[in-house]
Design a protein around this motif. Sequence first.
Motif: not given
Length: 946
Positions: A374, A96, A376, A110-112, A383-385, A28, A98, A378
Amino acid sequence: MWFCSTSCVVGTFWYNDATGYGPIFEEEPLDIVYTKESPDRLISMNCRARANPAPTYRWRRDNWEIKLMELPNEHYSLVGGNLIINNPEEKKHAGTYVCVAKNVYGTVISKEAKVKFGYLEEFPDEERDPVTVKEGQGAVLLCAPPKRWPTEVTFRWIYNEFPVFLHPDKRRFVSQSTGNLYISKVEASDAGNYSCYVFNPQIGKGVYSKFIPLISTEEKKRYKADLVVKFPDTTAMLNYNVTLECFALGNPAPHIVWRKIGATDLPASAQVSMSGALLHLYNVQYEDSAGYECEAINQKWQDWHQAWLYVEAAPEWAVTINNTQKDVGSEHTMSCVANGKPGPYIRWLKDGYSYGKGELKFSSLTFEDSGMYQCIAENYWGIIYASAELRVIACAPTFELNPVKKYLLGANNGRVVIECKPRAAPRPRFTWTKGKEVLFNNSRISIMFDGSLEILNATRNDEGVYTCLAENDRGKANSTGTLTITEATQITVAPEDTQVMVGEEVHLQCQASFDPSLDITFIWSLDFRVIDFYLEWKHYERIMVGGIDSGELKIMNVQLRHEGRYTCTAQTVVDNVTASADLKVKGLPAPPGGVRVEEIRDTSVKLVWNRGADHGSLILGYTIQTRDFYALTEVDWRDASTSPTALDGMSVMADVVDLYPWMEYEFRVYATNEFGDGEASIPSMKIKTWDAVPVVAPTNVGGYGGKDGELIITWTPVQPQYFYGKKFGYVVAFKPHDEVDWWYETISDPETRRYVHRDASFRVKSNDFQFWFKLIDTCSDQSRLSDQVKYWRKYDDTEPGANRIFVPASMNQTRLENMLPDSHYLIEVRAYNGAGVGPPSEHCEMFTKRAPPSVAPQMWRYISYSGKWLYVWWHHISYDWFGNESFPLYYKVMFRKTGYITGPIYMTGWHFIDFPMPQVGDYELEVRGRYEGGDGPIRKIRLQGK
């Protein structure tokens, strides 16, 4: 990966491949700081996902899709899943990003990743004003760093010319928060030109300011400690490092001391550096969250500062989601849980778009619910996915992968289960037939929820051909098997309970009858653990007859560990039956457990233990053994003297006597029965006996004259086990034969063998002098006249001006008076006798409590209309964590009538109470706070009962 038969509907399409699955990210994008000085003039953001069929990729910037396919772009290009930005421009490309990966099963993002443009501006060109200070004064040179990104930079100062950098020390400190240079006291050598150097490691660039002249004038005065660098309230991330800064001006240069409020020591991970100016806390944990104090001390003054360290944490999964395949129309719940501080916020995406928050519940799944989900989590720190595919399917029943077994066996009078597990969605309806007869549930036959057929108390009449028919709205299918009933297996000779001695041999019998068309196997287990005859061949053996296992078990050289319940299982492919027997092994007793010391004295201890197993023979007694600090080997155990002398088999405690004072010991216990001594227990924890007056004197005392004026005294030192205390030494006394008065000398080294006394008036001849020795122990010498206890504030008082108390030698405690609140004290004890004052003890450090508040609680009362009840309430005394008053523990409420007292009542958090007033007369009410530092002022009220 996914289990499903051919020709099933998934989502809104048909598929025939059970190996397909949705995208799963393997790489990612990461945050990027780009600088204009970058030689490549491009940004590469990586993205790679695993999926079948292979995924396609798209990218979004600030939630807007980047048109990579539709329109040509001079800046953006796609290589695989990677996004390339050529000739980046801050206004167009900062933001930002993704990555979006998609195939027929769903979409994930994906994660930012943030793209920021790093920079470090130059210092202004204006000349810096000179700083003029007197020698001994403190100085602060302001850095005033320029604007920058990232903000994390390192600060250094150039002295006179580049690259001569200033090296911080106890007097000089560079703050990594502000960049300022602090000099606690200026010396003549500090005069010169200074430039602040700022270096940004992420962009590899450094800049420096115009030089600041520092001019010192001669005047050497002392200045009080003044904290000018004070760390603020700080929040640190769990498992990360944090540094707190504190620095003071003053002459002499102040000394910095760090404390954790409410604790005696700093955390184990703490490290102080830069002559006390920096406190590093490594791998911080939640328990490190507390108030911290730095104190600056010099001979003129002391200054201190307190602030709070908070510890928080990024989200971390406690419960996550997994790939799931569900039937259309069924219920389903998706949930995930994350830990963190502050508590993480949970939200959901489905195929890359927002889909709700909290827990997802589906009462009746449809094909449209299929997709990539997904979860999420945060909070401020991160932040986690978590990603998973939900696949909603519909299939006609099929037995292609799991048909009914073609040939089935069941035991006579036993339970038979014929499984029927076709693949179908939604769940099918099941029908069973035997031959042409349709079967229905009755007392012996039932169709289970999963479709299996259960037959209880099966007989030969139940033999035949059975067919399972499965049907749903997509279609139907059937599968057939033939059931044969065999004779049940039965134990004919069962093992019997047996008792045996250690080292003997025993045989356990086990025989069974079974259907002759089947093979039988005998399985032996001890306390439900199957015996491995291959690994345990030294003790276990099957008895074979004609090459066939007879079922008999032979146990050779029986040990205590072989005691327990033995179970024989006679097993065929159709059924099994078991029989058990207990084997008792008689032998040496087991070791006692829980050996521990409960009371410690100077020459004895109280030892306690738990009885071990007797292994079939009454325990006759116990023996205690000791091993001291001077034991030669780990097995150098010796039988101890005890009270009572003989310990019978019911004993669980005893006094161990005749020990050396001030000696480290450990203890163990073993039991004895008719077979002998058992294994010893695990040793107790090591303890040290109390100190005592030494009683063993040196030997071989002698003396002789040396050179003129020298008297040499020799002796053989006392062995260490007879020191009986921490600070052991000798008092040597000597005098001429014809004189009355003795000379005394104190020898503090216990291993010293000689003493040389020099006196020009001596003319030593043989037998001119008499000698004697006295043993001293600064902890416990009873022959001393008294003890001197001295105490003073560590940073505020001088030792010569300390408070002193003389305590009689017969006492080993005293009360220290007139100590000031909220102070750091040092305490020492010295023995005093005719030979003078002995050496000091180790310093004991203590902190006195802060004083109680100077004001009493504000109180209100109300007497009920009937006059029989009094209602009282009051305001809590406000508490400042960083103030000078101590913390309130509780409130003491006293309510009394003349000659009669109700209470006291102790209240903590609540501040309302009522009292009965059953009698007419005068009453008195008191409320006062109880604090760490003692009782606070009293608030009194007098009132009249009706």
